[in-house]
Design an enzyme around this catalytic site. Sequence first.
Site, PDB file in Angstrom:
ATOM      1  N   HIS A 127       0.675  -1.278  -0.011  1.00 28.81           N
ATOM      2  CA  HIS A 127       0.056   0.044   0.197  1.00 28.81           C
ATOM      3  C   HIS A 127       0.897   1.262  -0.148  1.00 28.81           C
ATOM      4  O   HIS A 127       1.847   1.387   0.872  1.00 28.81           O
ATOM      5  CB  HIS A 127      -0.971   0.058   1.154  1.00 28.81           C
ATOM      6  CG  HIS A 127      -2.074   0.861   1.285  1.00 28.81           C
ATOM      7  ND1 HIS A 127      -1.797   2.174   1.623  1.00 28.81           N
ATOM      8  CD2 HIS A 127      -3.120   0.919   0.806  1.00 28.81           C
ATOM      9  CE1 HIS A 127      -2.964   2.883   1.568  1.00 28.81           C
ATOM     10  NE2 HIS A 127      -4.072   2.249   1.095  1.00 28.81           N
ATOM     11  N   SER A 151      -5.398  -1.968  -5.402  1.00 37.07           N
ATOM     12  CA  SER A 151      -5.741  -1.928  -3.979  1.00 37.07           C
ATOM     13  C   SER A 151      -6.275  -3.106  -3.789  1.00 37.07           C
ATOM     14  O   SER A 151      -6.995  -3.881  -4.651  1.00 37.07           O
ATOM     15  CB  SER A 151      -6.226  -0.712  -3.489  1.00 37.07           C
ATOM     16  OG  SER A 151      -7.682  -0.673  -3.969  1.00 37.07           O
ATOM     17  N   MET A 186      -7.662  10.900  -6.849  1.00 45.44           N
ATOM     18  CA  MET A 186      -9.168  10.242  -6.618  1.00 45.44           C
ATOM     19  C   MET A 186      -9.019   8.615  -6.651  1.00 45.44           C
ATOM     20  O   MET A 186      -8.444   8.302  -7.393  1.00 45.44           O
ATOM     21  CB  MET A 186     -10.014  10.834  -7.397  1.00 45.44           C
ATOM     22  CG  MET A 186      -9.683  10.453  -8.869  1.00 45.44           C
ATOM     23  SD  MET A 186     -10.994  10.936  -9.753  1.00 45.44           S
ATOM     24  CE  MET A 186     -11.180   9.533 -10.816  1.00 45.44           C
ATOM     25  N   ALA A 187      -9.846   8.100  -5.648  1.00 51.45           N
ATOM     26  CA  ALA A 187     -10.152   6.669  -5.821  1.00 51.45           C
ATOM     27  C   ALA A 187     -11.159   6.696  -6.978  1.00 51.45           C
ATOM     28  O   ALA A 187     -11.819   7.669  -7.355  1.00 51.45           O
ATOM     29  CB  ALA A 187     -10.886   6.320  -4.492  1.00 51.45           C
ATOM     30  N   GLY A 326      -7.293  19.978  -6.287  1.00 54.99           N
ATOM     31  CA  GLY A 326      -5.774  19.981  -5.462  1.00 54.99           C
ATOM     32  C   GLY A 326      -6.085  21.634  -4.754  1.00 54.99           C
ATOM     33  O   GLY A 326      -5.111  21.827  -3.894  1.00 54.99           O
TER      34      GLY A 326
HETATM   35  P1  NDP Z   1     -11.884  13.163  -2.707  1.00 55.56           P
HETATM   36  O1  NDP Z   1     -13.235  12.636  -3.239  1.00 55.56           O
HETATM   37  O2  NDP Z   1     -11.839  13.861  -1.438  1.00 55.56           O
HETATM   38  O3  NDP Z   1     -11.402  14.122  -4.072  1.00 55.56           O
HETATM   39  C1  NDP Z   1     -11.133  13.535  -5.350  1.00 55.56           C
HETATM   40  C2  NDP Z   1     -10.219  14.848  -6.077  1.00 55.56           C
HETATM   41  O4  NDP Z   1     -11.278  15.842  -6.512  1.00 55.56           O
HETATM   42  C3  NDP Z   1      -9.461  15.429  -5.424  1.00 55.56           C
HETATM   43  O5  NDP Z   1      -8.127  15.842  -6.306  1.00 55.56           O
HETATM   44  C4  NDP Z   1     -10.000  16.807  -5.125  1.00 55.56           C
HETATM   45  O6  NDP Z   1      -9.006  17.876  -4.838  1.00 55.56           O
HETATM   46  C5  NDP Z   1     -11.133  16.876  -6.083  1.00 55.56           C
HETATM   47  N1  NDP Z   1     -12.262  17.615  -5.667  1.00 55.56           N
HETATM   48  C6  NDP Z   1     -13.077  17.624  -4.458  1.00 55.56           C
HETATM   49  N2  NDP Z   1     -13.961  18.650  -4.621  1.00 55.56           N
HETATM   50  C7  NDP Z   1     -13.909  19.194  -5.652  1.00 55.56           C
HETATM   51  C8  NDP Z   1     -14.450  20.410  -6.218  1.00 55.56           C
HETATM   52  N3  NDP Z   1     -15.615  20.938  -5.731  1.00 55.56           N
HETATM   53  N4  NDP Z   1     -13.912  21.198  -7.504  1.00 55.56           N
HETATM   54  C9  NDP Z   1     -12.948  20.417  -7.773  1.00 55.56           C
HETATM   55  N5  NDP Z   1     -12.092  19.425  -7.632  1.00 55.56           N
HETATM   56  C10 NDP Z   1     -12.612  18.524  -6.388  1.00 55.56           C
HETATM   57  O7  NDP Z   1     -10.683  11.976  -2.744  1.00 55.56           O
HETATM   58  P2  NDP Z   1     -11.098  10.395  -2.642  1.00 55.56           P
HETATM   59  O8  NDP Z   1     -11.810  10.260  -1.520  1.00 55.56           O
HETATM   60  O9  NDP Z   1     -11.473   9.603  -4.054  1.00 55.56           O
HETATM   61  O10 NDP Z   1      -9.496   9.774  -2.518  1.00 55.56           O
HETATM   62  C11 NDP Z   1      -8.862  10.084  -1.064  1.00 55.56           C
HETATM   63  C12 NDP Z   1      -7.383   9.440  -1.251  1.00 55.56           C
HETATM   64  O11 NDP Z   1      -7.324   8.307  -0.948  1.00 55.56           O
HETATM   65  C13 NDP Z   1      -6.664  10.023  -2.494  1.00 55.56           C
HETATM   66  O12 NDP Z   1      -5.186  10.647  -1.793  1.00 55.56           O
HETATM   67  C14 NDP Z   1      -6.310   8.615  -3.050  1.00 55.56           C
HETATM   68  O13 NDP Z   1      -4.971   8.690  -3.690  1.00 55.56           O
HETATM   69  C15 NDP Z   1      -6.360   7.896  -1.863  1.00 55.56           C
HETATM   70  N6  NDP Z   1      -6.685   6.505  -2.127  1.00 55.56           N
HETATM   71  C16 NDP Z   1      -5.571   5.648  -2.034  1.00 55.56           C
HETATM   72  C17 NDP Z   1      -5.922   4.179  -2.070  1.00 55.56           C
HETATM   73  C18 NDP Z   1      -4.671   3.258  -2.209  1.00 55.56           C
HETATM   74  O14 NDP Z   1      -4.941   2.075  -1.984  1.00 55.56           O
HETATM   75  N7  NDP Z   1      -3.513   3.513  -1.991  1.00 55.56           N
HETATM   76  C19 NDP Z   1      -7.119   3.701  -2.546  1.00 55.56           C
HETATM   77  C20 NDP Z   1      -7.981   4.566  -2.682  1.00 55.56           C
HETATM   78  C21 NDP Z   1      -8.106   6.139  -2.389  1.00 55.56           C
HETATM   79  P3  NDP Z   1      -9.342  18.780  -3.450  1.00 55.56           P
HETATM   80  O15 NDP Z   1      -9.462  17.749  -2.336  1.00 55.56           O
HETATM   81  O16 NDP Z   1      -8.247  19.592  -3.281  1.00 55.56           O
HETATM   82  O17 NDP Z   1     -10.468  19.512  -3.709  1.00 55.56           O
END
Ligand code: NDP
Length: 365
Positions: A127, A151, A186-187, A326
């Site tokens: 991970h 994952s 994002m996931a 971001g």
């Molecule tokens: P989010 O749903 O919180 O966000 C997804 C993306 O959308 C981000 O880049 C976020 O940027 C952007 N975003 C959110 N709101 C807005 C908006 N209103 N306008 C424009 N862009 C927007 O993330 P997830 O829950 O999908 O994922 C969370 C984390 O989990 C990530 O870092 C991911 O890499 C990690 N992850 C890791 C896994 C692993 O196995 N290693 C598995 C699954 C997820 P911002 O927050 O800056 O707005």
Amino acid sequence: MTETNLVDAAGAVIPAAKLEEFVKKVFRVVGVSEKDAQITARVLVQADWRGIESHGVARLSRYITGIQNGLINPKTKLKLVKETKATAFFDAANGLGQVAGHQAMNYCIKKAKKSGAAWVAVRNSNHYGIAGYYSMLALKHNMIGISMTNSRPLCVPTYSREAIIGTNPISVAAPADREQPFVLDMATSVVPIGKIEVAKRKGASIPLGWAVDKTGQPTTDPAAVLEGGGVLPLGGTAEFSGYKGYGLSVMIDILCGVLTGASFLSLVEKPVDGKPAPANLGHFFGAINIKSFRPLKEFKKTMDLFINILKNSAKAEGCNRIFIAGEKEFEMEESRRKNGIPLDEKTVSSLKDIRNKLGIKFLEF
Ligand code: NDP
């Protein structure tokens, strides 16, 4: 209201540098080298300072237990399996995903400086935390960074009731000039499993469309999801085009799992003879040297224009701001680096537990 007020009474606000130093010490005690402990600590604490608590120090115990149980090798050593001018393929020998990812992405950037663009794949890893840490490494080299990992299976394919696909995240980072870079991270599921667990702990229901129960029907009951159901792919059910998220998740698993020979789908972290087995995860990284396509200054200025057109578009009724992926995280980072990282009660208690078990005399709560 400040973030400090929002922390549970038994939670704490820790300066980012102090938290990072603590995490580093923890990894040192379980046999990780100074350099690798520093990298791993940075990836975890960066998640917290960017506001992605689900993938920050709250997960520290998972990595430590993995090392202590022999499921993760604390001495991460990447072996180059194959290389061409624009590609490289590494075996991480079951080392830490953060170290493997950091080294592989940096190798990718180095190659892209010579070849114009590069792809690097990793198998036999663990991970790696937030996908965005690795894509963002490309930014200071004026490149576009891409990062993906597969994952463990938590998500159901469209029309299935079996959680056999990962929440497989993807991140793409592109630099701008005066504006903050675009960092999509994002996931490929509607939500990470952590959000379902939080709802269950609070006795709250979840929105219809996040997940299904063990019969494959959408449910608002988080317990029904955790007892044999699964989260839905990005988009939700087929009516909301969830098959697009399903397709994205599969695409990532083809690049990270099938192309590399790592585990994929439900084979990831599949127990052997009823016992936990190494994850054998795969990662896939890309670096695009902007100068191979367009003068850098021109690209960055156009990114500013691009971002401004998006942000200045007409707001929906009741909304006063349009964000770029971001942006919220960069704002959170600025505030948390200055004011400290708020940790909730459960995370503080898990860190105390690790500190006491490993006998680390550091970090008072
Ligand atoms: P989010 O749903 O919180 O966000 C997804 C993306 O959308 C981000 O880049 C976020 O940027 C952007 N975003 C959110 N709101 C807005 C908006 N209103 N306008 C424009 N862009 C927007 O993330 P997830 O829950 O999908 O994922 C969370 C984390 O989990 C990530 O870092 C991911 O890499 C990690 N992850 C890791 C896994 C692993 O196995 N290693 C598995 C699954 C997820 P911002 O927050 O800056 O707005």
